[in-house]
Design a protein around this motif. Structure first.
Motif, short mmCIF file in Angstrom:
data_model
loop_
_atom_site.label_atom_id
_atom_site.label_comp_id
_atom_site.label_asym_id
_atom_site.label_seq_id
_atom_site.Cartn_x
_atom_site.Cartn_y
_atom_site.Cartn_z
N UNK A 9 0.82 -1.20 0.00
CA UNK A 9 0.00 0.00 0.00
C UNK A 9 0.86 1.26 0.00
N UNK A 10 1.94 1.26 0.81
CA UNK A 10 2.82 2.42 0.88
C UNK A 10 3.47 2.69 -0.47
N UNK A 11 3.85 1.64 -1.17
CA UNK A 11 4.49 1.80 -2.47
C UNK A 11 3.52 2.41 -3.48
N UNK A 12 2.26 1.97 -3.46
CA UNK A 12 1.25 2.52 -4.37
C UNK A 12 1.00 3.99 -4.05
N UNK A 13 0.97 4.33 -2.77
CA UNK A 13 0.77 5.72 -2.37
C UNK A 13 1.96 6.58 -2.80
N UNK A 14 3.16 6.06 -2.64
CA UNK A 14 4.36 6.79 -3.05
C UNK A 14 4.35 7.02 -4.56
N UNK A 15 3.92 6.02 -5.33
CA UNK A 15 3.81 6.16 -6.78
C UNK A 15 2.84 7.28 -7.13
N UNK A 16 1.68 7.30 -6.49
CA UNK A 16 0.68 8.34 -6.76
C UNK A 16 1.21 9.72 -6.39
N UNK A 17 1.97 9.82 -5.31
CA UNK A 17 2.54 11.11 -4.91
C UNK A 17 3.53 11.61 -5.95
N UNK A 18 4.33 10.71 -6.50
CA UNK A 18 5.29 11.09 -7.55
C UNK A 18 4.56 11.52 -8.82
N UNK A 19 3.48 10.82 -9.13
CA UNK A 19 2.67 11.18 -10.30
C UNK A 19 2.00 12.53 -10.07
N UNK A 20 1.52 12.78 -8.86
CA UNK A 20 0.93 14.08 -8.52
C UNK A 20 1.93 15.20 -8.79
N UNK A 21 3.18 15.02 -8.38
CA UNK A 21 4.21 16.04 -8.59
C UNK A 21 4.43 16.28 -10.09
N UNK A 22 4.43 15.22 -10.90
CA UNK A 22 4.62 15.37 -12.34
C UNK A 22 3.44 16.12 -12.97
N UNK A 23 2.23 15.82 -12.52
CA UNK A 23 1.02 16.50 -13.01
C UNK A 23 1.07 17.98 -12.65
N UNK A 24 1.42 18.28 -11.40
CA UNK A 24 1.49 19.67 -10.96
C UNK A 24 2.51 20.46 -11.78
N UNK A 25 3.63 19.84 -12.08
CA UNK A 25 4.68 20.49 -12.88
C UNK A 25 4.17 20.79 -14.29
N UNK A 26 3.47 19.85 -14.90
CA UNK A 26 2.99 20.04 -16.27
C UNK A 26 1.89 21.11 -16.30
#
Length: 105
Positions: free
Chosen positions: A1-18
């Motif tokens: 679960x922690x790994x999936x949450x960490x993945x989503x957090x990294x994706x959130x950062x990429x979305x915010x940047x774009x």
């Protein structure tokens, strides 16, 4: 679960940047390959501050994942890839392409 949450957090950062690049008018396309569609006229730039703001679909042979962000009149699609230094590295997510589709009423 922690790994999936960490993945989503990294994706959130990429979305915010774009999204910030779109707002600043700094989205760069290769003239031979339009990877980032123009932001639709009349649509407000979204504020994305949580992983709950978008839907995530697992990738396919072209992209590692697709994030779908509902706007007022369109869905915004972020096609993402993960770049890792080794198989043990969780990698860095980057938006490789963006598309828009009108929301069917």
């Amino acid at each position: 679960m922690q790994r999936a949450q960490a993945k989503k957090e990294k994706i959130l950062a990429a979305i915010q940047e774009k999204i910030a690049q779109y707002q600043a008018g700094q989205v760069v396309n290769d003239p031979l390959e339009l990877r980032f569609e123009p932001f639709p006229e009349g649509e407000a730039y979204p504020i994305v501050d949580s992983v709950e703001d978008f839907f995530l679909e697992e990738g396919n042979e072209m992209f590692g994942a697709t994030a779908i962000l509902p706007l007022q009149q369109h869905n915004m699609y972020f096609y993402l890839d993960c770049y890792a230094q080794s198989p043990q590295d969780d990698g860095v997510w980057d938006v490789s392409a963006v598309g828009f589709s009108p929301i069917q009423q």
